[in-house]
Design an enzyme around this catalytic site. Structure first.
Site, PDB file in Angstrom:
ATOM      1  N   HIS A   1     -72.872  -3.480  15.184  1.00 36.77           N
ATOM      2  CA  HIS A   1     -74.069  -3.454  16.023  1.00 36.77           C
ATOM      3  C   HIS A   1     -75.123  -4.356  15.413  1.00 36.77           C
ATOM      4  O   HIS A   1     -75.209  -4.473  14.189  1.00 36.77           O
ATOM      5  CB  HIS A   1     -74.611  -2.019  16.161  1.00 36.77           C
ATOM      6  CG  HIS A   1     -75.557  -1.871  17.309  1.00 36.77           C
ATOM      7  ND1 HIS A   1     -76.892  -2.141  17.196  1.00 36.77           N
ATOM      8  CD2 HIS A   1     -75.331  -1.522  18.586  1.00 36.77           C
ATOM      9  CE1 HIS A   1     -77.463  -1.952  18.382  1.00 36.77           C
ATOM     10  NE2 HIS A   1     -76.538  -1.578  19.242  1.00 36.77           N
TER      11      HIS A   1
ATOM     12  N   GLU B   1     -70.099   1.975  22.485  1.00 39.66           N
ATOM     13  CA  GLU B   1     -69.013   1.629  23.405  1.00 39.66           C
ATOM     14  C   GLU B   1     -67.692   2.285  23.009  1.00 39.66           C
ATOM     15  O   GLU B   1     -66.824   2.495  23.844  1.00 39.66           O
ATOM     16  CB  GLU B   1     -68.815   0.106  23.445  1.00 39.66           C
ATOM     17  CG  GLU B   1     -70.059  -0.684  23.762  1.00 39.66           C
ATOM     18  CD  GLU B   1     -70.437  -0.636  25.219  1.00 39.66           C
ATOM     19  OE1 GLU B   1     -70.211   0.403  25.853  1.00 39.66           O
ATOM     20  OE2 GLU B   1     -70.953  -1.638  25.709  1.00 39.66           O
TER      21      GLU B   1
HETATM   22  N1  COA Z   1     -65.090  -6.822  14.404  1.00 41.06           N
HETATM   23  C1  COA Z   1     -64.853  -7.709  13.415  1.00 41.06           C
HETATM   24  N2  COA Z   1     -65.816  -8.389  12.799  1.00 41.06           N
HETATM   25  C2  COA Z   1     -67.081  -8.157  13.170  1.00 41.06           C
HETATM   26  C3  COA Z   1     -67.396  -7.245  14.182  1.00 41.06           C
HETATM   27  C4  COA Z   1     -66.351  -6.564  14.812  1.00 41.06           C
HETATM   28  N3  COA Z   1     -66.581  -5.679  15.801  1.00 41.06           N
HETATM   29  N4  COA Z   1     -68.739  -7.225  14.366  1.00 41.06           N
HETATM   30  C5  COA Z   1     -69.244  -8.098  13.488  1.00 41.06           C
HETATM   31  N5  COA Z   1     -68.243  -8.677  12.765  1.00 41.06           N
HETATM   32  C6  COA Z   1     -68.377  -9.679  11.711  1.00 41.06           C
HETATM   33  C7  COA Z   1     -68.635 -11.037  12.318  1.00 41.06           C
HETATM   34  O1  COA Z   1     -67.442 -11.733  12.610  1.00 41.06           O
HETATM   35  C8  COA Z   1     -69.434 -11.689  11.224  1.00 41.06           C
HETATM   36  O2  COA Z   1     -68.567 -12.142  10.240  1.00 41.06           O
HETATM   37  P1  COA Z   1     -68.448 -13.701   9.843  1.00 41.06           P
HETATM   38  O3  COA Z   1     -69.832 -14.052   9.375  1.00 41.06           O
HETATM   39  O4  COA Z   1     -67.404 -13.705   8.785  1.00 41.06           O
HETATM   40  O5  COA Z   1     -68.067 -14.390  11.117  1.00 41.06           O
HETATM   41  C9  COA Z   1     -70.241 -10.548  10.614  1.00 41.06           C
HETATM   42  O6  COA Z   1     -69.517  -9.362  10.932  1.00 41.06           O
HETATM   43  C10 COA Z   1     -71.633 -10.446  11.153  1.00 41.06           C
HETATM   44  O7  COA Z   1     -71.558 -10.433  12.556  1.00 41.06           O
HETATM   45  P2  COA Z   1     -72.669 -10.991  13.527  1.00 41.06           P
HETATM   46  O8  COA Z   1     -72.018 -11.806  14.587  1.00 41.06           O
HETATM   47  O9  COA Z   1     -73.803 -11.590  12.766  1.00 41.06           O
HETATM   48  O10 COA Z   1     -73.200  -9.662  14.147  1.00 41.06           O
HETATM   49  P3  COA Z   1     -74.194  -9.553  15.344  1.00 41.06           P
HETATM   50  O11 COA Z   1     -75.329  -8.703  14.937  1.00 41.06           O
HETATM   51  O12 COA Z   1     -74.545 -10.882  15.922  1.00 41.06           O
HETATM   52  O13 COA Z   1     -73.240  -8.833  16.395  1.00 41.06           O
HETATM   53  C11 COA Z   1     -72.145  -7.318  17.771  1.00 41.06           C
HETATM   54  C12 COA Z   1     -73.318  -7.527  16.793  1.00 41.06           C
HETATM   55  C13 COA Z   1     -72.280  -5.960  18.442  1.00 41.06           C
HETATM   56  C14 COA Z   1     -72.193  -8.410  18.852  1.00 41.06           C
HETATM   57  C15 COA Z   1     -70.814  -7.411  16.986  1.00 41.06           C
HETATM   58  O14 COA Z   1     -70.779  -6.386  16.011  1.00 41.06           O
HETATM   59  C16 COA Z   1     -69.585  -7.350  17.884  1.00 41.06           C
HETATM   60  O15 COA Z   1     -69.163  -8.377  18.389  1.00 41.06           O
HETATM   61  N6  COA Z   1     -69.012  -6.127  18.107  1.00 41.06           N
HETATM   62  C17 COA Z   1     -67.861  -6.006  18.977  1.00 41.06           C
HETATM   63  C18 COA Z   1     -68.312  -5.956  20.420  1.00 41.06           C
HETATM   64  C19 COA Z   1     -68.968  -4.653  20.791  1.00 41.06           C
HETATM   65  O16 COA Z   1     -68.508  -3.581  20.428  1.00 41.06           O
HETATM   66  N7  COA Z   1     -70.057  -4.759  21.546  1.00 41.06           N
HETATM   67  C20 COA Z   1     -70.819  -3.616  21.991  1.00 41.06           C
HETATM   68  C21 COA Z   1     -72.130  -3.568  21.297  1.00 41.06           C
HETATM   69  S1  COA Z   1     -73.033  -2.080  21.659  1.00 41.06           S
END
Ligand code: COA
Length: 360
Positions: free
Chosen positions: A237, A295
């Site tokens: 998140h 989710e």
């Molecule tokens: N699975 C695997 N790796 C994940 C991850 C996940 N669900 N969520 C974050 N990461 C990793 C990213 O790949 C990144 O690693 P990297 O730098 O080696 O590429 C690191 O963790 C940081 O992620 P970042 O993209 O900066 O996080 P964010 O704050 O932008 O993203 C979300 C937050 C929710 C978009 C992200 O956690 C995600 O994509 N989750 C899955 C989708 C989901 O469940 N969405 C519903 C949200 S309520």
């Protein structure tokens, strides 16, 4: 030169009375109440009233659902889209009277009609006498649902009604800040919610549970996904650095259902997958806690109440429309255009004097 605030992380763009997300403590307050005490105690209509009207007006959405039903013949192909969010985006755009209740009623009626149409079944007319959760379920399932399922869906609708400055809410506020109308704000927000990083995750979470099938296969499956560079849906998140408190609320509701012998019996598998994902992600990102988000258990709960997985994201919109409308009302009170800046990194101008934003 100011550094680019990538992803606008940590940037505060509004003062709000609507909800507060404490990502370090894992706490969510919606309209002055902790989500744990609100879900299961208040109806969606109560929360809609608290958010949109500060609780000063009793809200009943039945007549708005009925009026939306009368619009169905004029929607043309809008509800024939194969994706439910595409269908909502196209159909909500046709609601000309952009009052909050009209849009909320339409969201439920259109989401249900789309779901039925997609499954080759005739849409079911709303029953204005029913509560919103009961009628949403009835319109999708085609028959009245047991009260345990209605309560669980209501708890879900309450839990996800608003959540700080999430991406779709920000979109709604940006559109409202231009002086545009409620329908446009909500239509734009639907487009943002559709994305898999925001509201599009619960269907894929269920696909993941299907693919894993048994708790003992969870870890290997997750390792393979991560090795292939894919994200685990329902984990991580932007704001929470602990487990999303909404995951616990929804898990509690699923437990109640399973305790009453209702639901798909997925909870044990879901918990095992969550634990495995936590372990693997902690190894991979020791610096960044990646725990279950809302989710993850949304998928399990909505399946347990009998919704088809294609209807999961539209059902999220049926709830989040409360927050969107409330934020539009709040943004109108602010009355100031939201207009951030960008840093130009393209080719310098023709006079060769470099980039304007490089200038002192
Ligand atoms: N699975 C695997 N790796 C994940 C991850 C996940 N669900 N969520 C974050 N990461 C990793 C990213 O790949 C990144 O690693 P990297 O730098 O080696 O590429 C690191 O963790 C940081 O992620 P970042 O993209 O900066 O996080 P964010 O704050 O932008 O993203 C979300 C937050 C929710 C978009 C992200 O956690 C995600 O994509 N989750 C899955 C989708 C989901 O469940 N969405 C519903 C949200 S309520």
């Amino acid at each position: 030169m100011t550094a680019t605030a990538s992803g606008l992380e940590g940037v505060v763009v509004a003062d709000t009375e609507l909800s507060d997300v404490d990502g370090a403590a894992g706490r969510l307050v919606i309209a002055g109440r902790d989500v744990e005490s609100l879900a299961g105690a208040a109806t969606f209509e109560d929360v809609f009233s608290r958010l949109v009207y500060a609780g000063k007006r009793a809200v009943s959405l039945g007549e708005a659902r009925r009026r939306a039903w009368q619009l169905l013949p004029s929607l043309g192909d809008a509800l024939r889209a194969s994706d439910g969010m595409d269908a909502l985006r196209a159909s909500i755009a046709r609601v000309v009277d952009g009052e909050p209740e009209e849009i909320a009623g339409a969201m439920a009626t259109f989401a249900a009609a789309w779901s039925r149409t997609r499954d080759g079944r005739p849409p079911v007319a709303p029953d204005p006498a029913l509560g919103h959760a009961a009628d949403c379920l009835r319109m999708i399932r085609g028959e009245a649902a047991p009260s345990s399922l209605v309560r669980a869906l209501d708890a879900y609708l309450v839990t996800v009604a608003d959540h700080g400055m999430n991406a779709s809410t920000f979109v709604a506020r940006v559109i409202a800040s231009t002086g545009s109308d409620m329908t446009s704000s909500v239509t734009g927000a639907i487009g943002a919610l559709k994305g898999p990083l925001h509201g599009g995750a619960p269907g894929p979470v269920l696909d993941m549970l299907d693919a894993i099938g048994a708790p003992e296969r969870a870890e290997a499956w997750i390792r393979a996904e991560i090795a292939a560079g894919r994200r685990i849906m329902g984990m991580g998140h932007r704001i929470y650095r602990v487990r999303d408190p909404r995951a616990a609320v929804l898990e509690r509701e699923i437990q109640k259902l399973e305790g009453a012998g209702v639901g798909g019996g997925r909870l044990a598998l879901a918990r095992a997958v969550e634990k495995a994902a936590e372990r693997v992600l902690a190894e991979r990102h020791p610096e960044r806690p990646l725990r279950a988000n809302v989710e993850f258990y949304t998928a399990v709960l909505l399946e347990a109440v009998g919704l088809p997985r294609a209807a999961f994201s539209p059902t999220f919109a049926v709830s989040r429309v409360a927050g969107w409308c409330a934020h539009v009302v709040e943004q109108r009170r602010v009355g100031r255009l939201i207009r951030p800046s960008s840093r130009y990194v393209g080719a310098p101008g023709a006079d060769g004097r470099g980039r304007l934003s490089d200038s002192p």
